[in-house]
Design a protein around this motif. Structure first.
Motif, short mmCIF file in Angstrom:
data_model
loop_
_atom_site.label_atom_id
_atom_site.label_comp_id
_atom_site.label_asym_id
_atom_site.label_seq_id
_atom_site.Cartn_x
_atom_site.Cartn_y
_atom_site.Cartn_z
N TYR A 175 0.73 -1.20 -0.13
CA TYR A 175 -0.05 0.20 -0.59
C TYR A 175 0.40 0.74 -0.07
CZ TYR A 175 -4.43 -2.16 0.44
OH TYR A 175 -5.63 -3.11 0.24
N LEU A 176 2.40 1.46 0.94
CA LEU A 176 3.00 2.03 0.69
C LEU A 176 3.92 3.07 -0.87
CD1 LEU A 176 4.64 1.60 4.61
CD2 LEU A 176 2.85 3.69 4.05
N ALA A 177 4.07 1.26 -1.39
CA ALA A 177 4.24 1.46 -2.64
C ALA A 177 3.77 1.93 -3.25
CB ALA A 177 4.83 -0.26 -2.94
N VAL A 178 2.45 1.77 -3.69
CA VAL A 178 1.87 1.98 -4.74
C VAL A 178 0.44 2.61 -4.86
CG1 VAL A 178 -0.46 0.73 -6.29
CG2 VAL A 178 1.62 -0.48 -5.50
N HIS A 179 0.16 3.29 -3.22
CA HIS A 179 -0.95 3.93 -2.76
C HIS A 179 -0.24 5.29 -1.97
CE1 HIS A 179 -4.16 2.59 -5.02
NE2 HIS A 179 -3.98 1.52 -4.83
N PRO A 180 0.09 5.89 -2.06
CA PRO A 180 1.53 6.67 -1.15
C PRO A 180 0.51 7.66 -1.22
CG PRO A 180 2.97 6.72 -2.59
CD PRO A 180 1.63 5.86 -3.13
N ASP A 181 -0.31 8.19 -1.70
CA ASP A 181 -1.53 9.28 -2.04
C ASP A 181 -2.63 8.88 -1.39
OD1 ASP A 181 -2.07 7.40 -3.70
OD2 ASP A 181 -3.86 8.72 -4.96
N ARG A 236 1.92 7.53 7.76
CA ARG A 236 1.11 8.64 6.79
C ARG A 236 2.80 9.66 6.29
NH1 ARG A 236 -4.49 11.56 8.97
NH2 ARG A 236 -3.94 12.50 6.65
N ASP A 237 3.30 10.09 7.60
CA ASP A 237 5.05 10.74 6.97
C ASP A 237 5.21 9.92 6.09
OD1 ASP A 237 6.75 12.80 7.60
OD2 ASP A 237 8.00 11.26 8.78
N THR A 238 6.17 8.71 6.20
CA THR A 238 5.87 7.45 5.29
C THR A 238 5.68 8.11 3.79
OG1 THR A 238 6.99 6.49 6.75
CG2 THR A 238 7.44 5.31 4.57
N ALA A 239 4.76 7.88 3.54
CA ALA A 239 3.55 7.96 2.77
C ALA A 239 3.69 9.17 1.88
CB ALA A 239 2.32 7.37 2.68
N ASN A 240 3.59 10.23 2.86
CA ASN A 240 3.51 11.46 2.05
C ASN A 240 4.95 12.23 1.43
OD1 ASN A 240 0.59 12.28 2.73
ND2 ASN A 240 0.73 12.52 4.80
N ARG A 241 5.44 11.70 2.35
CA ARG A 241 6.83 11.86 1.80
C ARG A 241 8.14 11.23 0.42
NH1 ARG A 241 10.92 13.43 5.78
NH2 ARG A 241 10.01 13.58 8.02
N ASP A 242 7.29 9.92 0.01
CA ASP A 242 6.96 9.42 -1.29
C ASP A 242 6.18 9.88 -2.03
OD1 ASP A 242 8.68 7.72 0.53
OD2 ASP A 242 7.45 6.22 0.02
N LEU A 256 4.56 14.89 8.25
CA LEU A 256 4.45 15.40 6.73
C LEU A 256 3.01 14.26 6.81
CD1 LEU A 256 4.06 17.24 4.33
CD2 LEU A 256 5.21 15.57 2.95
N LEU A 257 1.35 15.35 6.96
CA LEU A 257 0.64 14.18 7.03
C LEU A 257 -0.72 14.24 6.47
CD1 LEU A 257 0.18 15.26 11.17
CD2 LEU A 257 1.15 13.37 10.23
N GLY A 258 -0.23 14.75 5.33
CA GLY A 258 -0.81 15.42 4.88
C GLY A 258 -0.26 16.21 2.85
N ILE A 259 -0.49 15.54 1.71
CA ILE A 259 -0.45 16.36 0.71
C ILE A 259 -0.69 16.35 -0.48
CG2 ILE A 259 1.64 14.62 -0.05
CD1 ILE A 259 2.58 18.25 0.93
N ARG A 264 -2.77 21.26 -1.09
CA ARG A 264 -2.50 20.20 0.44
C ARG A 264 -1.32 20.02 1.18
NH1 ARG A 264 -7.71 22.16 -1.30
NH2 ARG A 264 -9.10 20.59 -1.17
N ALA A 265 -1.40 20.68 2.31
CA ALA A 265 -0.57 20.19 3.18
C ALA A 265 -0.27 20.21 4.62
CB ALA A 265 1.55 21.24 2.58
N ILE A 266 -0.34 19.15 5.47
CA ILE A 266 -0.63 18.99 6.24
C ILE A 266 1.05 18.74 7.27
CG2 ILE A 266 -1.73 18.24 8.19
CD1 ILE A 266 -4.00 17.23 6.43
N VAL A 267 1.05 19.74 7.71
CA VAL A 267 2.73 18.94 8.66
C VAL A 267 2.75 19.60 10.20
CG1 VAL A 267 5.00 20.08 9.11
CG2 VAL A 267 3.76 20.00 6.74
#
Length: 619
Positions: free
Chosen positions: A253-259, A272-278, A319-322, A329-332
């Motif tokens: 999920y993190l690799a394919v759907h980080p968004d 969320r931070d890991t996913a959003n950085r990607d 990074l909790l949202g991008i 959109r950006a949540i930090v």
């Protein structure tokens, strides 16, 4: 593997496909992805942090630059290998369907004594009796039809009672082969795209290509991954879903759907931070080279956030949202909201979008709140939440923009903000965390609208409103936390906190129009200007007589005694004639308004007794 299931596919080939071997290959790609991720993590969180903290000079700067480039390369490897892994796993899952369909058909044919030919045709023996000759009806062979539209006319159907069964089996075999061939074609096209260019350097063009790869894999693996994401569930249900996944499935999920995972309320903040950085890297890759103003503006904001994240340091950033929808959109967060006892979430307002100004100014406000709260309680996380489209205009042109005149954007933002806070409440590991909603300018209207929704803002104990044009509420009692827990900062020289009531503004507009018309008749352009001003003033005072003294643009003035909140002391700020709208922007800045910044910090940690209160507005 993909070449073994191609255009001339036979049922024997499909039967022999080893889906487990595809999954084994996927595991290998997964291990490569994980190793690259671990290497990137070590560079970002250990090597860079240690180097920047202990070394200075040109050599150190050069080393930092090379390490960051290396970390970016590992991130690219992590992303691409992860996409290959998920594609292979999804291929294995998709092929199992037609393979089971084939196996069932072959077993039924064997049970009936039928023979399946290499081409998938099904031969059946003589059976039944001709009603006229009393002879057994001859056997035959049925050829499969992948699409039933190609079935022959009823008159050509053999009277042998086994013919229809043989035809059904042959059709199922043909259908299985057709599905498998179609699956193979789709996956072959995508897998051929998942190739890297020669060389050791990952370029911007390669990141743009990686972004396109991610889009292609997401579309291909919808049934395998995307369909299972509980988009319509509560934050608590999403958390339970994530915790119930295997480690391998989480990685996919993190690799394919980080968004999706990075912006899904209820998922742990570190995830969320890991996913959003990607996803941030993919978004930057998408926008690189775009020549429109919107893309350039957003790219500058994203790049600035990326640079700050990579710089590391204390406190750790999450990074909790991008995202690039709307104005961005950006949540930090500064500090981890899942472990902190005190969590504040600040909503910016007028003119805010995902640009360089947001990345510098609004992130600084959140960091200033974190630093102030640290003076009283080290267990603190401070969030800036840009999860909605704030009205886009300058304070110098408020009257000319309709977006800021209405609550539509605040209402839309209120729903998203409430969902976000529900997620933080679900993932925070403390028994009773102290949570504060902070709204500035139009963002205070967004917070106010969220507080007035059924159930209020999930988990929130206190509400702080600064530079507010109103919340849409008549009283602090309407905000769901009790009036003693609604705090208001309103500088006397902040024009937004003195915004006229809508009725007064309409009166001023109509008066100005009428006065200008009369003045133009009497004195040309100069008369029109003077007449417009005089008409506006007259209309204002006429309308003012019909309006409550405590009413401003969006309901009762939060700083007024009629509202009933606790007004805390802030600096008056420079007069608008001298400082323009500077008083509207100083509330969080300890260098410009230390009293306001310190009071906000005390509220955030629940140190209510030491908050310096101010008198309400009256009259």
């Amino acid at each position: 593997m993909s070449g073994s299931v191609s255009g001339g596919l036979t049922w024997a080939q499909l039967r022999e496909v080893r889906c487990a071997e595809l999954e084994g290959a996927a595991d290998g790609w997964g291990r490569a992805s994980n190793r690259a991720d671990a290497a990137r993590d070590r560079i970002d969180k250990q090597l860079l942090v240690g180097l920047t903290a202990s070394q200075e000079g040109e050599a150190a700067k050069a080393a930092v630059g090379r390490l960051r480039a290396l970390g970016r390369n590992f991130q690219y490897i992590y992303t691409e290998c992860g996409l290959v892994r998920t594609t292979l796993n999804s291929l294995a899952q998709d092929l199992r369907g037609p393979q089971r369909q084939l196996q069932d058909a072959l077993e039924e044919a064997g049970g009936l004594g039928f023979t399946v030919g290499p081409d998938g045709s099904v031969s059946y023996p003589a059976a039944g009796e001709d009603p006229f000759t009393k002879e057994r009806l001859r056997g035959g062979t049925a050829s499969g039809r992948a699409y039933l539209r190609s079935a022959p006319p009823p008159g050509f159907t053999s009277p042998n009672p086994l013919a229809a069964k043989a035809q059904g089996i042959a059709d199922r075999i043909a259908g299985a082969l057709g599905r498998a061939a179609e699956i193979d074609a789709r996956y072959t096209e995508t897998l051929r795209k998942l190739t890297a260019r020669d060389g050791l350097k990952v370029t911007d063009a390669m990141w743009a290509d990686a972004s396109a790869d991610a889009v292609a894999v997401r579309a291909l693996t919808t049934e395998y991954l995307r369909a299972a994401i509980p988009l319509d569930a509560s934050a608590a249900e999403r958390l339970a879903w994530w915790q119930g996944l295997t480690a391998e499935r989480r990685e996919e999920y993190l690799a394919v759907h980080p968004d999706v995972i990075g912006n899904l309320d209820g998922i742990p903040c570190a995830v969320r931070d890991t996913a959003n950085r990607d996803n941030l890297a993919l978004l930057i890759g998408t926008l690189e080279g775009a020549d429109d103003d919107r893309s350039r503006t957003m790219l500058a904001g994203l790049s600035s956030i990326d640079e700050q994240l990579r710089a590391g340091g204390h406190p750790p950033m999450f990074l909790l949202g991008i995202g690039d929808e709307g104005n961005g959109r950006a949540i930090v967060s500064y500090g981890n909201p899942d472990t902190a006892r005190n969590v504040s979430a600040y909503v910016p307002g007028l003119g805010t979008g995902l640009d360089e100004g947001f990345a510098e100014d609004d992130l600084k406000r959140a960091r200033d709140m974190w630093a102030g709260a640290q003076e009283y309680d080290a267990s603190t996380a401070s969030i800036v939440w840009l999860g909605y489209d704030a009205p886009q205009l300058s304070l110098d042109d408020v009257s000319g923009n309709s977006d800021v005149m209405f609550t539509d954007r605040a209402e839309a933002g209120a729903s998203a903000y409430g969902g976000f806070m529900a997620g933080i409440a679900a993932t925070n590991g403390n028994e009773d965390p102290h949570m504060t909603a902070v709204g500035h300018s139009y963002g205070s209207l967004t917070v106010g609208q969220a507080a007035q929704r059924d159930g209020g803002i999930p988990g929130v104990d206190d509400i702080v409103l600064v530079g507010s044009p109103g919340t849409g509420a008549d009283s602090a009692d309407d905000l769901g936390v009790g009036r003693a827990h609604v705090y208001v900062g309103a500088a006397e020289n902040d024009p937004v906190t003195h915004a006229p009531a809508k009725a007064e503004a309409r009166g001023m507009g109509m008066g100005a129009l009428g006065g200008a018309s009369a003045g133009a008749v009497l004195g040309g352009p100069v008369g029109a200007a003077l007449g417009g001003a005089g008409g506006a003033a007259a209309a204002y005072f006429a309308q003012d007589a019909q309006t409550r003294e405590s009413e401003i643009w969006f309901g009762t003035d939060p700083a007024h005694e009629d509202f009933g909140a606790r007004r805390f002391r802030v600096d008056d700020g420079p007069h608008p004639v001298v400082g323009g709208v500077a008083a509207h922007s100083n509330y969080f800045n300890p260098a410009k308004d230390v009293t306001s910044a310190d009071n906000i910090a005390k509220i955030v940690v629940g140190n209510y007794r030491d908050v310096q209160l101010d008198g309400h507005r009256r009259g």
